[in-house]
Scaffold this active site. Structure first.
Site, short mmCIF file in Angstrom:
data_model
loop_
_atom_site.label_atom_id
_atom_site.label_comp_id
_atom_site.label_asym_id
_atom_site.label_seq_id
_atom_site.Cartn_x
_atom_site.Cartn_y
_atom_site.Cartn_z
N HIS A 1 -38.64 -17.41 -28.69
CA HIS A 1 -37.53 -18.18 -28.13
C HIS A 1 -36.20 -17.72 -28.70
O HIS A 1 -35.25 -18.48 -28.74
CB HIS A 1 -37.71 -19.69 -28.41
CG HIS A 1 -38.93 -20.27 -27.77
ND1 HIS A 1 -40.19 -20.13 -28.30
CD2 HIS A 1 -39.08 -20.96 -26.63
CE1 HIS A 1 -41.06 -20.71 -27.51
NE2 HIS A 1 -40.43 -21.22 -26.49
N GLU B 1 -43.14 -15.17 -13.78
CA GLU B 1 -41.86 -14.45 -13.86
C GLU B 1 -41.82 -13.23 -12.95
O GLU B 1 -40.81 -12.97 -12.31
CB GLU B 1 -41.61 -13.97 -15.29
CG GLU B 1 -41.15 -15.06 -16.23
CD GLU B 1 -42.26 -16.02 -16.54
OE1 GLU B 1 -43.43 -15.60 -16.43
OE2 GLU B 1 -41.97 -17.15 -16.91
#
Lengths: 395, 380
Positions: A199, A129
């Site tokens: 999540h 990322e």
């Protein structure tokens, strides 16, 4: 960053939607979907029998906009694909990259784009990322319209330094010589029913503390496409959070041509006179139900505002509304301490102190990590919001 | 082994135990080495007891994962579930090469390690279903399981590696001759923090065994499409490395012993790449066949299955009988059934637990919540 393939398979339908850009949404509900439909939750049932299948809100689609040309039925991820398609078609410098975007993405937001525009414009990155965003900043500075995808907002933290220290400050520190305004970061966001700690997060508050970037959260497909196109066109680095629970659940008639919805403008969805409700993303739909309940059970007329842009946020619309109603309730899934509701609350009390009839209410998540098994108790559902409305009215 | 009766039929071994070969020596694959004088020996000695124990543990892991698959499809387990079947030789082989007093940390495909590090099947399954009997009190789920000297169970890819180096530092500092085994996958191998950790571990000569479990796919991306260099055992650069056949429990064990020796003698970190394979997809949401063919999975299952390999070795060297191994299978199945039963009937953690364990609090603190007047108490 953790990766979980095709998380949507879990949510509603197990059958892969043949999502061509001109095709319809939907696809057949698999047997899994039917099971979900049969077991509708009964709030009065014993906790043992409670199953977390249905969402905590009902989605009400917006009417089809008339001013942007022909429309087509699309769900949220198709609206995103449509926006990206328009961008890649109109802007030869546009590139899309991220983990697994080439085959279509784990939420199918980029289906078909690689085939249509080539693998030099839609490509996968390895699992990094920090690298993705850093790379995106560089590409944007050099003049490409860079659209980076971070697979889940929960994984954006390795890139936090790049976003906050590099992207946000580029124009400022170079005295406007350079900027990375052509960078847009898209990321699935928010609770989804069983996403658990990594999540389900809503990290907008972390980034709201950083001048130099813009943060946008849509509530549905029409908004998503318009706002995403605005973010891409905007000459500042933008983070676009997409409520993952709405990817399939939200279906509307969305214009096929490109159009933009202005940033930093909150939308008043429903006018009212007694109480102002402010939210963004999925929570807007929860508050819509709360407004209906308030009208029906308490005779209270609520004004519902979708903030849309978190940073810089539309203080004028919210304050004007509070001046009219005298009461404000802000709601979000993220934990209450330091959540964005705190910023709204503080600003409103500064501007509208004498107009307030009751203390400003924040109905938010608890100050805990986002739980797995406790999710139904954690999220600020309509009952908690309704309770807050009652207290404010009776203050 | 637990007492059991199989219906009305009692299994009786045809031979007495005195007939079996007590130990035998097996050829194992040569390991590729990087910056090392020599790899592990090309032969491994396996005793009968060890063989039976490895077989039992691997079979337990296999059946436990398959049961979890079943429960997931019945929606009794929810959330995310990353299964370890196919990779059993890694967990069992590594544990055979270290002691329980050593430390281990891994990523989210952790059920196997939770077992080898001392967890029970009951606790593991109850954690998957989110009940109070779970190994993390039902609050962690599949990805967050912990036991003594086993630091999980980590969701964010690659984040566990610097942690492992920290544990290794503590081992060195406390001087108890312990080491830390720090596992990650082929996808994580491209994370920046891994390289930061290599540097720190090597600089300070930490007793850290880095292990890359290369199962050829980072979720749906094959290693060729993700990594500029797929020689993961060389990517430590200045750290010596070994490439090991991860489907052979003996090969893994011998390599781990070599690595442990290396660390304990103060030479610093070492890197092992275990070439292994997972039969299931990345997680239960992934069918696992859109990026690889069923044939490929079948081929690995038939040619390199770790449990079959061990079984064949033992049987062909007369180290165990078919009935004996079947008996173990039956016992394992029973254990898993009991655990599944427990996992489905145990109650969920109490609602009070929602706010516990955020901080260490003394005295109890209040946790603000969805409304200003609803505050919950965090009492631990």
């Amino acid at each position: 960053a953790l990766t979980a393939m095709a998380a949507t398979r879990l949510f509603l339908s197990a059958s892969p939607v043949k999502s061509s850009l001109t095709g319809l949404t939907g696809g057949t509900r698999s047997s899994l979907g039917l099971t979900l439909l049969k077991r509708s939750p009964d709030r009065t049932a014993e906790p043992k029998a409670q199953r977390r299948h249905a969402a905590h809100f009902t989605y009400h689609p917006d009417p089809a906009p008339a001013q942007y040309g022909p429309t087509q039925k699309m769900n949220l991820f198709q609206a995103v694909t449509s926006a990206l398609d328009n961008t890649l078609a109109g802007d030869p410098t546009a590139v899309i990259f991220g983990e697994d975007v080439a085959f279509g993405g784990v939420f199918r937001c980029t289906v078909g784009l690689r085939d249509k525009y080539g693998k030099d414009r839609v490509f996968n990155t390895p699992l990094c990322e920090q690298g993705i965003v850093g790379f995106g900043i560089g590409a944007a500075v050099a003049g490409a319209t860079a659209i980076a995808e971070i697979q889940f907002a929960d994984y954006i933290y390795p890139a936090f330094d790049q976003i906050v220290n590099e992207a946000a400050k580029y124009r400022y520190r170079s005295g406007n010589l350079f900027d990375c305004g052509k960078l847009t970061i898209r990321s699935p966001w928010g609770c989804v029913g069983h996403g658990s700690i990594y999540h389900s997060q809503s990290p907008e508050a972390f980034f709201a503390h950083c001048p130099g970037i813009k943060i946008v959260v849509p509530r549905g497909p029409v908004q998503a496409k318009g706002l995403l196109l605005s973010c891409i066109a905007d000459q500042n680095p933008c983070i676009f959070f997409e409520p993952k629970i709405l990817y399939r659940a939200a279906v509307e008639q969305v214009p096929t041509e490109a159009y933009q919805i202005p940033l930093s403008q909150a939308e008043v969805l429903q006018e009212g006179s007694d109480l102002t409700l402010v939210a963004w993303g999925t929570q807007v739909h929860v508050l819509r139900e709360v407004a209906a309940m308030a009208q029906e059970k308490l005779g209270v007329s609520c004004e519902l505002i979708d903030l849309q842009t978190i940073l810089p946020w539309d203080t004028e619309t919210v304050c004007k509304s509070v001046v009219k109603t005298g009461r404000l309730l802000v709601s979000h899934e993220a934990p209450v301490t330091g959540g964005f509701a705190a910023e709204i609350s503080s600003t409103v009390q500064e501007e509208c102190f004498l107009n307030l009839e009751a203390p400003i209410s924040r109905v938010c998540g608890y100050d805990t990590p986002f739980p797995h098994i406790f999710e139904p108790f954690y999220i600020p559902d309509k009952w908690k919001c309704f309770e807050a409305v009652k207290r404010m009215i009776n203050y | 082994s637990r007492k059991m009766t199989v219906g009305a039929r009692v299994v009786v071994s045809a031979r007495t135990y005195a007939d079996f070969t007590p130990q035998a020596s097996f050829d194992i694959k040569k390991c590729d080495v990087h910056k090392l004088e020599e790899g592990p020996p090309l032969q491994a000695v396996l005793t009968r007891e060890e063989g039976l124990q490895y077989y039992r543990t691997m079979q337990t892991i296999r059946r436990m994962e398959l049961k979890a698959d079943q429960l997931y499809k019945q929606k009794i387990i929810r959330g995310f579930c990353h299964l370890y079947d196919g990779q059993e030789a890694c967990a069992v082989g590594i544990e055979a090469g270290i002691n329980l007093s050593d430390h281990l940390i891994t990523a989210y495909r952790a059920h196997g390690y939770t077992l080898t590090r001392g967890g029970t099947v009951r606790e593991i399954m109850a954690e998957l279903t989110g009940r109070r009997g779970g190994i993390a009190k039902g609050k962690g789920g599949s990805m967050h399981m912990y036991t003594k000297h086993f630091y999980g169970g980590n969701g964010i890819v690659g984040a566990q590696v610097p942690l492992g180096a920290g544990v290794a530092l503590a081992c060195k500092y406390l001087g108890k001759n312990e080491l830390c085994v720090c596992l990650y996958g082929d996808g994580a191998a491209n994370q920046g923090q891994i390289f930061e950790t290599y540097n720190m571990a090597s600089l300070w000569k930490l007793p850290c065994i880095f292990i890359c479990e290369n199962n050829k796919y980072g979720m749906g991306t094959s290693v060729e499409r993700a990594a500029a260099s797929t020689d993961y055992y060389k990517r430590g650069d200045f750290i010596p490395g070994l490439r090991v056949d991860g489907m052979d429990v003996l090969c893994v064990r011998e390599a781990t012993k070599l690595a442990a020796e290396h660390c304990r003698s103060g030479k610093g970190p070492i890197l092992m790449e275990l070439q292994t394979y997972r039969y299931h997809g990345h997680s239960m949401s992934d069918p696992g066949i859109s990026y690889r063919t069923r044939d490929e999975i079948q081929e690995v299952r038939s040619k390199s299955d770790p449990i079959s390999m061990l079984k064949d070795r033992m049987l062909s060297n007369n180290m165990a009988s078919v009935e004996e191994l079947k008996e173990i299978d039956v016992e394992v199945r029973k254990e898993i059934e009991d655990a599944a039963q427990f996992a489905t009937t145990d109650p969920e953690p109490p609602l009070d637990d929602l706010c516990n364990h955020i901080f260490y609090n003394d005295p109890p603190m209040e946790v603000r919540g969805t409304n200003p007047w609803t505050k919950l108490k965090s009492i631990s």
